[in-house]
Structures are given as C-alpha cells and as structure tokens.
Write a protein that holds these residues in place. Structure first.
Motif, PDB file in Angstrom:
ATOM      1  N   GLU A  14       0.979  -1.254   0.280  1.00 28.91           N
ATOM      2  CA  GLU A  14       0.074  -0.057   0.123  1.00 28.91           C
ATOM      3  C   GLU A  14       0.863   1.326   0.040  1.00 28.91           C
ATOM      4  O   GLU A  14       1.917   1.282   0.591  1.00 28.91           O
ATOM      5  N   LEU A 103      -7.425   3.459  -3.238  1.00 27.75           N
ATOM      6  CA  LEU A 103      -7.747   3.306  -1.848  1.00 27.75           C
ATOM      7  C   LEU A 103      -8.366   4.672  -1.305  1.00 27.75           C
ATOM      8  O   LEU A 103      -8.065   5.739  -1.874  1.00 27.75           O
ATOM      9  N   ARG A 107      -4.873   7.431  -1.543  1.00 28.99           N
ATOM     10  CA  ARG A 107      -3.859   6.257  -1.475  1.00 28.99           C
ATOM     11  C   ARG A 107      -3.961   5.278  -2.514  1.00 28.99           C
ATOM     12  O   ARG A 107      -5.047   5.290  -3.170  1.00 28.99           O
ATOM     13  N   CYS A 108      -3.058   4.085  -2.731  1.00 28.46           N
ATOM     14  CA  CYS A 108      -3.554   3.126  -3.665  1.00 28.46           C
ATOM     15  C   CYS A 108      -2.715   1.873  -3.234  1.00 28.46           C
ATOM     16  O   CYS A 108      -1.682   1.849  -2.225  1.00 28.46           O
ATOM     17  N   GLU A 109      -3.225   0.713  -3.735  1.00 30.28           N
ATOM     18  CA  GLU A 109      -2.495  -0.624  -3.653  1.00 30.28           C
ATOM     19  C   GLU A 109      -1.787  -0.963  -4.817  1.00 30.28           C
ATOM     20  O   GLU A 109      -2.415  -1.011  -5.995  1.00 30.28           O
TER      21      GLU A 109
END
Length: 225
Positions: A14, A103, A107-109
C-alpha cells in the motif's frame, strides 16, 4: 516433452500516493536503472501507443541477467502486463502484471504478479527463480513506494555531471581502453586494484579500489554493459 510447470508469485504494498503517480513510475522503464536497485540498464523500443519492447539487464541473486520483454500498457485500467520474449536461463518463461487499485484518502494498492517456469523443471532452478523473484519484487515495490511518497524531492537528490576530452586516436582504440578495465591498475595511477569478471558477452562486473590525493582509498562495485 511436456511443458515446464508454471509457478506463481504475488507481491503487494500500500502506497500513500495517488495511483496515477505510481503508474507513471512503472510506465517510465527508461528510468528504472535510477530507481530500481536490481536494474542495471534498460533499452526501450516503442511499438505503438499501447505496447513496447524492453531489453533489460538486472541483477538476480547476485548474478547479472539479461532478457527481452514485451509490455502492454493500460493507463485507464491502471495496469501493465509483461511477458519475456527472450529469457535468461534458468528461466524458461516469465510473465506477469503490475496492477494498481485506488484506496480512500488518495492512497493506492500496488500488486505485482509473476508466472514463471524453469528450464527442465529442475527443483534447484525453481528455487533459484523463486528466491530471485521474491527478493527483486520486494525491493522494487519498496523503491516505488519510497519514490511515490516522496514526490517532488527526486530532482533535488539527483546529481549528474559529465566531462569531455578530445583524443587524437581512433574511436576503436578509446573503446578498447575503456573495455579493458582489468588493465587499469597498470595504466591509471589512481586505480590501485581492480577485480574484473565477465559473466557473459558484453557484461562486466568489477570491484575497483581508487586512491585519492590524500592517500585514502575508496572501493566501488559496478556492473557494465
């Protein structure tokens, strides 16, 4: 003869950065030697707006390997698929995909998939590839995470320079001098020791000890293509 057994590996992290910023890092393969610790050199050829071919030199389990990959780019789907067209033993086949997922909170995965097979299914080669894939994937994801989360500071950390000299000799002679690094301790007064190996054609691995004006010594390790 049956096809080699396929093995799979999945790594993810993440990242406290938007997915489009992370995708740009994955997309810009020409900059990988500067960003990804295992990558030594990349030559990129654009095939069309959605695909490219990469010639990659990188370290794996302490060895220098070279392969050619085809990549399919999907900026809308935030993914990059890859498949090795020319593999380096003990790899018989390697493919995979970088996949991004948004996310909450910007944010991101990032997930990195690999599917691979070893030459002749030898157990020791499967273990070698598994270890190299795991080590390099973890390192690459950590590099991407650090870069994406520190956006804007990379230019301040990068230092580059160049020098030039006119040499009154054929280019072939100059190239030979550069290529014959093993002879540098006898030719260059500041090089006190140099250990050189050539694991394959066109690849050199060298450990060089140089002496400064104050007498101190500095050791560097390099891979040259």
């Amino acid at each position: 003869m049956p096809a080699p057994t396929s093995h799979r590996a999945v790594h993810r992290t993440e990242i406290d950065a938007p997915a489009d910023r992370v995708y740009a890092l994955i997309r810009d393969a020409a900059e990988w030697p500067r960003h990804f610790t295992p990558t030594v050199h990349v030559e990129r050829a654009e095939l069309d707006a959605r695909s490219e071919r990469l010639r990659i030199w990188a370290t794996a389990n302490g060895e220098v390997k070279h392969w050619t990959s085809h990549r399919a780019l999907d900026p809308e789907g935030q993914s990059v698929r890859f498949r090795q067209e020319v593999c380096s033993p003990p790899v018989a086949a390697m493919s995979g995909e970088w996949v991004l997922r948004d996310l909450p909170g910007g944010r991101c995965e990032l997930t990195l998939h690999h599917t691979f097979a070893a030459v002749d299914d030898r157990p020791e080669d499967v273990e070698w590839i598994t270890t190299a894939t795991d080590r390099n994937s973890r390192t690459e994801l950590a590099n991407i995470k650090a870069l994406a989360e520190a956006a804007g500071s990379d230019a301040e950390l990068l230092f580059s320079f160049e020098d030039s000299e006119t040499v009154h000799a054929p280019a072939e002679a100059v190239y030979a001098f550069l290529a014959e690094a093993g002879k540098w301790p006898d030719r260059l007064p500041h090089v006190s020791r140099l250990d050189l190996t050539e694991p394959s054609d066109g690849v050199q691995v060298m450990t060089m000890v140089t002496r400064a004006n104050d007498g101190s010594e500095h050791t560097t390790e390099s891979v040259r293509v």
